[in-house]
Write a protein that holds these residues in place. Structure first.
Motif, PDB file in Angstrom:
ATOM      1  N   ASN A 508       8.855  31.070   3.265  1.00 52.00           N
ATOM      2  CA  ASN A 508       8.398  30.268   4.571  1.00 52.00           C
ATOM      3  C   ASN A 508       7.142  31.032   5.201  1.00 52.00           C
ATOM      4  OD1 ASN A 508       9.313  33.158   5.049  1.00 52.00           O
ATOM      5  ND2 ASN A 508      11.455  32.771   5.779  1.00 52.00           N
ATOM      6  N   SER A 509       7.250  30.519   6.330  1.00 54.50           N
ATOM      7  CA  SER A 509       6.178  30.798   7.385  1.00 54.50           C
ATOM      8  C   SER A 509       5.602  32.430   7.260  1.00 54.50           C
ATOM      9  CB  SER A 509       6.141  30.562   9.291  1.00 54.50           C
ATOM     10  OG  SER A 509       6.975  30.863   9.642  1.00 54.50           O
ATOM     11  N   MET A 510       6.855  33.196   7.584  1.00 56.59           N
ATOM     12  CA  MET A 510       6.576  34.537   7.506  1.00 56.59           C
ATOM     13  C   MET A 510       6.170  35.373   6.180  1.00 56.59           C
ATOM     14  SD  MET A 510       7.258  37.413   9.331  1.00 56.59           S
ATOM     15  CE  MET A 510       8.249  37.126  10.968  1.00 56.59           C
ATOM     16  N   VAL A 511       6.063  34.751   5.038  1.00 64.72           N
ATOM     17  CA  VAL A 511       5.791  35.540   3.808  1.00 64.72           C
ATOM     18  C   VAL A 511       4.641  34.948   3.941  1.00 64.72           C
ATOM     19  CG1 VAL A 511       5.676  35.035   1.689  1.00 64.72           C
ATOM     20  CG2 VAL A 511       8.211  34.975   2.360  1.00 64.72           C
ATOM     21  N   TRP A 512       3.883  34.295   4.588  1.00 65.64           N
ATOM     22  CA  TRP A 512       2.422  34.317   4.415  1.00 65.64           C
ATOM     23  C   TRP A 512       1.749  34.439   5.392  1.00 65.64           C
ATOM     24  CZ3 TRP A 512       0.337  32.091   0.159  1.00 65.64           C
ATOM     25  CH2 TRP A 512       1.105  30.474  -1.005  1.00 65.64           C
ATOM     26  N   LEU A 513       2.609  34.873   6.747  1.00 61.18           N
ATOM     27  CA  LEU A 513       1.940  35.428   8.029  1.00 61.18           C
ATOM     28  C   LEU A 513       1.636  37.164   7.498  1.00 61.18           C
ATOM     29  CD1 LEU A 513       1.203  35.517  10.609  1.00 61.18           C
ATOM     30  CD2 LEU A 513       4.268  35.697  11.597  1.00 61.18           C
ATOM     31  N   VAL A 514       2.559  38.067   6.464  1.00 61.67           N
ATOM     32  CA  VAL A 514       1.964  39.140   6.120  1.00 61.67           C
ATOM     33  C   VAL A 514       0.916  39.388   5.157  1.00 61.67           C
ATOM     34  CG1 VAL A 514       4.361  39.943   6.532  1.00 61.67           C
ATOM     35  CG2 VAL A 514       3.719  39.029   4.397  1.00 61.67           C
ATOM     36  N   LEU A 515       1.223  38.310   4.593  1.00 63.74           N
ATOM     37  CA  LEU A 515       0.387  37.617   3.656  1.00 63.74           C
ATOM     38  C   LEU A 515      -1.098  37.800   4.497  1.00 63.74           C
ATOM     39  CD1 LEU A 515      -1.295  37.405   1.138  1.00 63.74           C
ATOM     40  CD2 LEU A 515      -1.214  35.203   0.923  1.00 63.74           C
ATOM     41  N   LEU A 516      -1.311  36.909   5.898  1.00 61.25           N
ATOM     42  CA  LEU A 516      -2.523  36.986   6.469  1.00 61.25           C
ATOM     43  C   LEU A 516      -3.122  38.018   6.932  1.00 61.25           C
ATOM     44  CD1 LEU A 516      -4.586  34.900   7.835  1.00 61.25           C
ATOM     45  CD2 LEU A 516      -2.951  34.501   9.914  1.00 61.25           C
ATOM     46  N   SER A 517      -1.794  39.081   7.789  1.00 57.52           N
ATOM     47  CA  SER A 517      -1.848  40.427   7.702  1.00 57.52           C
ATOM     48  C   SER A 517      -2.191  41.164   7.403  1.00 57.52           C
ATOM     49  CB  SER A 517      -0.174  40.810   8.556  1.00 57.52           C
ATOM     50  OG  SER A 517      -0.809  42.149   9.223  1.00 57.52           O
ATOM     51  N   ALA A 518      -2.214  41.131   6.241  1.00 52.19           N
ATOM     52  CA  ALA A 518      -3.396  41.460   4.792  1.00 52.19           C
ATOM     53  C   ALA A 518      -4.706  41.451   4.638  1.00 52.19           C
ATOM     54  CB  ALA A 518      -2.180  42.008   2.905  1.00 52.19           C
ATOM     55  N   CYS A 519      -4.678  39.684   4.741  1.00 52.72           N
ATOM     56  CA  CYS A 519      -5.947  40.209   4.616  1.00 52.72           C
ATOM     57  C   CYS A 519      -7.020  40.294   5.529  1.00 52.72           C
ATOM     58  CB  CYS A 519      -5.982  38.196   4.765  1.00 52.72           C
ATOM     59  SG  CYS A 519      -4.886  37.421   3.077  1.00 52.72           S
ATOM     60  N   ARG A 520      -6.473  40.398   6.854  1.00 52.32           N
ATOM     61  CA  ARG A 520      -6.565  40.833   7.626  1.00 52.32           C
ATOM     62  C   ARG A 520      -7.025  42.478   8.275  1.00 52.32           C
ATOM     63  NH1 ARG A 520      -9.330  42.658  11.974  1.00 52.32           N
ATOM     64  NH2 ARG A 520      -9.206  43.737  13.823  1.00 52.32           N
ATOM     65  N   VAL A 521      -6.411  43.263   7.128  1.00 43.58           N
ATOM     66  CA  VAL A 521      -7.120  44.613   7.598  1.00 43.58           C
ATOM     67  C   VAL A 521      -7.889  44.482   5.945  1.00 43.58           C
ATOM     68  CG1 VAL A 521      -5.604  47.012   6.330  1.00 43.58           C
ATOM     69  CG2 VAL A 521      -4.404  45.064   7.448  1.00 43.58           C
ATOM     70  N   HIS A 522      -7.604  44.073   4.683  1.00 42.78           N
ATOM     71  CA  HIS A 522      -8.369  44.306   4.324  1.00 42.78           C
ATOM     72  C   HIS A 522     -10.017  43.043   4.023  1.00 42.78           C
ATOM     73  CE1 HIS A 522      -6.113  47.060   1.609  1.00 42.78           C
ATOM     74  NE2 HIS A 522      -4.965  45.893   2.009  1.00 42.78           N
ATOM     75  N   SER A 523      -9.751  42.322   4.933  1.00 40.31           N
ATOM     76  CA  SER A 523     -10.896  41.347   5.294  1.00 40.31           C
ATOM     77  C   SER A 523     -10.727  40.204   3.873  1.00 40.31           C
ATOM     78  CB  SER A 523     -12.044  42.046   5.255  1.00 40.31           C
ATOM     79  OG  SER A 523     -12.523  42.909   6.421  1.00 40.31           O
ATOM     80  N   ASN A 524     -10.047  40.016   3.483  1.00 42.00           N
ATOM     81  CA  ASN A 524      -9.826  39.109   2.199  1.00 42.00           C
ATOM     82  C   ASN A 524     -10.032  36.942   3.156  1.00 42.00           C
ATOM     83  OD1 ASN A 524      -9.763  37.611   0.148  1.00 42.00           O
ATOM     84  ND2 ASN A 524      -9.569  38.971  -0.946  1.00 42.00           N
ATOM     85  N   LEU A 525     -11.234  37.121   3.393  1.00 39.69           N
ATOM     86  CA  LEU A 525     -11.140  35.611   4.121  1.00 39.69           C
ATOM     87  C   LEU A 525     -10.963  34.641   3.741  1.00 39.69           C
ATOM     88  CD1 LEU A 525     -11.674  34.541   6.838  1.00 39.69           C
ATOM     89  CD2 LEU A 525     -14.565  34.259   6.352  1.00 39.69           C
ATOM     90  N   ALA A 526     -11.419  34.635   2.192  1.00 40.06           N
ATOM     91  CA  ALA A 526     -11.121  32.898   1.938  1.00 40.06           C
ATOM     92  C   ALA A 526      -9.269  32.651   1.146  1.00 40.06           C
ATOM     93  CB  ALA A 526     -11.431  33.612   0.130  1.00 40.06           C
ATOM     94  N   VAL A 527      -8.966  33.921   0.846  1.00 40.62           N
ATOM     95  CA  VAL A 527      -6.896  34.301   0.957  1.00 40.62           C
ATOM     96  C   VAL A 527      -6.665  34.015   2.146  1.00 40.62           C
ATOM     97  CG1 VAL A 527      -4.628  35.066   0.097  1.00 40.62           C
ATOM     98  CG2 VAL A 527      -6.633  35.750  -0.956  1.00 40.62           C
ATOM     99  N   ALA A 528      -7.495  34.467   3.244  1.00 40.97           N
ATOM    100  CA  ALA A 528      -6.028  34.186   4.956  1.00 40.97           C
ATOM    101  C   ALA A 528      -6.725  32.983   5.069  1.00 40.97           C
ATOM    102  CB  ALA A 528      -7.258  35.593   5.415  1.00 40.97           C
ATOM    103  N   GLU A 529      -7.665  32.104   4.967  1.00 40.68           N
ATOM    104  CA  GLU A 529      -7.655  30.775   5.499  1.00 40.68           C
ATOM    105  C   GLU A 529      -7.393  29.950   4.518  1.00 40.68           C
ATOM    106  OE1 GLU A 529     -12.540  29.872   5.945  1.00 40.68           O
ATOM    107  OE2 GLU A 529     -11.557  30.437   4.297  1.00 40.68           O
ATOM    108  N   ARG A 530      -6.595  30.483   2.843  1.00 34.49           N
ATOM    109  CA  ARG A 530      -5.308  29.320   2.388  1.00 34.49           C
ATOM    110  C   ARG A 530      -4.188  29.776   3.089  1.00 34.49           C
ATOM    111  NH1 ARG A 530      -8.383  31.145  -2.311  1.00 34.49           N
ATOM    112  NH2 ARG A 530      -7.588  32.483  -2.975  1.00 34.49           N
ATOM    113  N   ALA A 531      -3.456  31.180   3.404  1.00 43.22           N
ATOM    114  CA  ALA A 531      -2.528  30.876   4.074  1.00 43.22           C
ATOM    115  C   ALA A 531      -2.152  31.259   5.500  1.00 43.22           C
ATOM    116  CB  ALA A 531      -2.393  32.974   4.336  1.00 43.22           C
ATOM    117  N   ALA A 532      -3.128  30.858   6.540  1.00 47.33           N
ATOM    118  CA  ALA A 532      -3.113  30.714   7.619  1.00 47.33           C
ATOM    119  C   ALA A 532      -2.796  29.075   7.394  1.00 47.33           C
ATOM    120  CB  ALA A 532      -4.906  30.401   7.793  1.00 47.33           C
TER     121      ALA A 532
END
Length: 712
Positions: A508-532
């Motif tokens: 669900n969206s919560m799973v992808w949201l915590v992944l997006l938050s982790a991408c924010r901390v570790h500056s992983n833009l590629a995974v962040a865009e897919r999660a978003a």
């Protein structure tokens, strides 16, 4: 002339007898030697014996029992049952063996079987059952109900099927139906209910209540409707209350209104029946009709602690926590002694208000009444202290709880997780296993959260595998959210994404949201865009996803992408949740937003911040520019960072509380890294502990360091 008395007065120490119209007087000493007087003495002993049993004076009752000549078999059964309720089975058996064989009837055998069950000795109960010379339906029902009461459904079924059909009365069928419901086997209860040759009001009430308890409230209301419309069975107030509970759970207002009307129709006046009144108050509260709940409360003549607690809990359910605590205060003023449920509801309202001061006052009242070590009040105190920022006090309360249940352990483990005390959480879990307490899905959630906030990746992997495979716990979406969060926080962003993709159910969206938050901390833009992208497909209006992605672009200085995200937000009508921080003092909540100047003490607050700014510079503090999320000049950036909401709240707290006391601040969003660095130094400057709870966890700042170890 004096009036003639309506009764005659006889001499106290003589008795007059008439024989052939002649009177003779019999001395009292002769009378007490008459055999009839011995029956009087036995009657007196019987009365004294029963009085001792009524007041639970077991030893005194036994002493009197021993003086009764040839006790009736009913007195033997009362004595042995008294021993059983006192958990003294050996004496109960001793009494049973003293019953003369010629008077030992089926009732005494049934009583001894019941005594064995009360003491938990089912081996003896079955042995006695097998040795009985004659059994009746009560014998069978007693042994069946005993096994059901401790969850031993298979043994109960064996006796039920072995019972002669002719002996199976409605009470036996009811025992099985109720036992199935109490042990979660509602489908078996329904099957048996349909097979019953005849049903009474207890049969219908048992199935309605059982369906409601097992999450089938809508079906329970259908059964109630069938009972009212087609059976002709007289409906009790308990039946209607069970139906009202079902209507409350699914917030079926119109069904509840119909049941309320039935209560009037059948003469169950809520004004004089506290049980009915409390159920109605709860129903209206669950349907968000607090005015109606208050009306029912006001019309109730017999307001006992149950009715008061229903109103108190109802206010809490509707987030009217101040009103709930006012009700609790009124109870005390009217000398209505609160029970464990009253204290639990009041403490829950303290949690809702995040008001530690009121929580401590209620805790003190609980201590005076001797309830603080009870499991329900104790569990609520653990939650209250941990959620108000005092995990040490929560642990102290936890240690004092007499008989801890799984909720007790889960509450303290989750509390430790929220405060970043991962090692404590794992130690408590080890103790939980040693005490033989069976863990559940909430335990796993607490453990994974503890690992997430303490960076214990390998421990989290072990728990995830242990619960999912070794003890076959059904993993929920929440467990996967926690595991993705653990992996993401620990920098394993790609593995976290792979787990989200391979879940047995769609993420669900919560799973992808915590992944997006982790991408924010570790500056992983590629995974962040897919999660978003995944989030926007599921929830186009998710403001948190827009903000996280925008902040990631901003920290990478990609201002054109920041502008694009903001245009998209505006086009879709998405509004960012404003960041705010607050502090509770003397029952009042003082809330602040960034650069807020609306508070009455604004001038003093900003003066305090300027003073702190000077002290911070002296300690070498330099604002971290990557947390400035606007494309502006450096001077503006530093000013924007200096007036974040949490800093305003801390400045106000320093002005309004005594020196040396702990300062607790709440924030609705994640604290920014620059404020985190600054608050560590502020705590050192003012020599105080500053607790900040953000959307992720509690931070305890003291002596220039934070309890999170800069990992959150």
């Amino acid at each position: 002339m004096p009036k003639k008395l309506p009764f005659s007065i006889s001499p106290i120490f003589t008795t007059t007898q008439r024989t052939n119209s002649k009177c003779r007087t019999t001395p009292f000493t002769t009378l007490i030697q008459n055999p009839k007087s011995s029956s009087t003495s036995t009657t007196s002993l019987n009365f004294t014996f029963l009085n001792h049993l009524k007041n639970q004076r077991i030893d005194s009752a036994r002493a009197v029992f021993n003086k009764i000549p040839s006790p009736h078999v009913s007195l033997y059964t009362k004595m042995l049952l008294a021993y059983a309720h006192n958990n003294n089975l050996s004496e109960a058996i001793n009494i049973f063996h003293q019953i003369p064989s010629n008077t030992k009837d089926t009732i005494s055998w049934n009583s001894m079987i019941k005594a064995s069950i009360i003491c938990g000795d089912f081996v003896t109960a079955v042995k006695l059952f097998d040795e009985m010379p004659h059994r009746n339906s009560i014998s069978w029902t007693t042994i069946i109900h005993g096994f059901l009461s401790v969850g031993r459904v298979v043994e109960a079924e064996r006796f039920f099927h072995a019972m002669p059909y002719a002996d199976k009365d409605v009470a036996t069928w009811n025992a099985m139906v109720n036992g199935y419901c109490n042990n979660g086997r509602v489908d078996d209860a329904l099957r048996l209910f349909r097979q019953m040759p005849s049903r009474d009001v207890i049969s219908w009430t048992s199935i309605i209540a059982g369906l409601d308890r097992n999450g089938k409230s809508y079906q329970a209301l259908i059964f109630l409707q069938n009972m009212v419309g087609f059976t002709g069975v007289e409906i009790s107030s308990t039946t209607l209350v069970c139906g009202l509970s079902a209507a409350a759970k699914i917030s079926d207002f119109y069904a509840g209104i119909q049941i309320h009307c039935c209560m009037f129709k059948f003469g169950y006046c809520c004004g004089f029946d506290a049980f009915v009144s409390a159920s109605l108050v709860t129903f209206y509260a669950c349907c968000k009709r607090m005015d109606d709940a208050c009306r029912v409360f006001g019309e109730t003549v017999c307001k006992n602690v149950v009715v008061w607690t229903a109103l108190l809990t109802g206010y809490g359910l509707n987030d009217k926590h101040m009103e709930a605590l006012e009700v609790f205060g009124e109870m005390m003023r009217f000398n209505v002694v609160p029970n464990e449920s009253s204290f639990t509801s009041a403490l829950n309202s303290c949690v809702g208000l995040e008001d530690l001061e009121k929580g401590r006052v209620i805790h003190a009242a609980g201590i005076k009444m001797g309830l603080e070590n009870g499991v329900y009040v104790g569990n609520s105190l653990v939650v209250m202290y941990s959620k108000c920022g005092f995990i040490g006090d929560a642990l102290c309360v936890f240690r004092g709880i007499g008989e801890k249940n799984v909720v007790s352990w889960n509450s303290v483990i989750v509390g430790c997780a929220q405060h970043g005390c991962g090692v404590w959480a794992l130690t408590l879990f080890k103790q939980m296993l040693m005490e033989g307490v069976e863990s559940d899905e909430i335990t796993l959630t607490g453990l994974l959260s503890a690992c997430s906030r303490s960076g214990m990746l390998q421990k989290a992997r072990c728990f995830f595998e242990y619960f999912g495979q070794k003890i076959s716990l059904k993993l929920t979406i929440e467990h996967y959210v926690c595991m993705v969060d653990v992996l993401g926080r620990c920098g394993e962003v790609e593995e976290a994404e792979a787990l989200a993709m391979s879940m047995p159910v769609e993420a669900n969206s919560m799973v992808w949201l915590v992944l997006l938050s982790a991408c924010r901390v570790h500056s992983n833009l590629a995974v962040a865009e897919r999660a978003a992208k995944r989030i926007f497909e599921m929830e186009p209006g998710c403001s948190a996803a827009y903000v996280l992605l925008s902040n990631l672009y901003a920290s990478s200085r990609r201002w054109s992408e920041v502008a694009r995200i903001r245009r998209k937000m505006k086009h879709n009508g998405v509004v960012k949740q404003p960041g705010s921080s607050w502090i509770n003092l003397k029952g009042l909540r003082h809330e602040f937003r960034s650069a807020d100047r609306s508070h009455p003490l604004t001038e003093k607050i900003y003066e305090k911040l300027e003073w702190l700014g000077v002290k911070l510079n002296e300690l070498g503090y330099v604002p971290d520019q990557k947390f400035a999320l606007h494309d502006v000049e450096i001077e503006q950036t530093e000013e924007m960072l200096s007036y974040h909401s949490e800093r305003l709240a801390i400045a106000f707290g320093l002005l309004s509380t005594s020196e040396g006391s702990t300062l607790t601040v709440m924030k609705n969003l994640r604290v920014c890294g620059d404020c985190h660095n600054a608050i560590k130094l502020v705590a050192k400057i003012v020599d105080r502990e500053i607790v900040v709870r953000d959307s992720s966890r509690f931070h305890h700042f003291k002596n220039g360091i934070c309890s999170c170890g800069d990992y959150w």
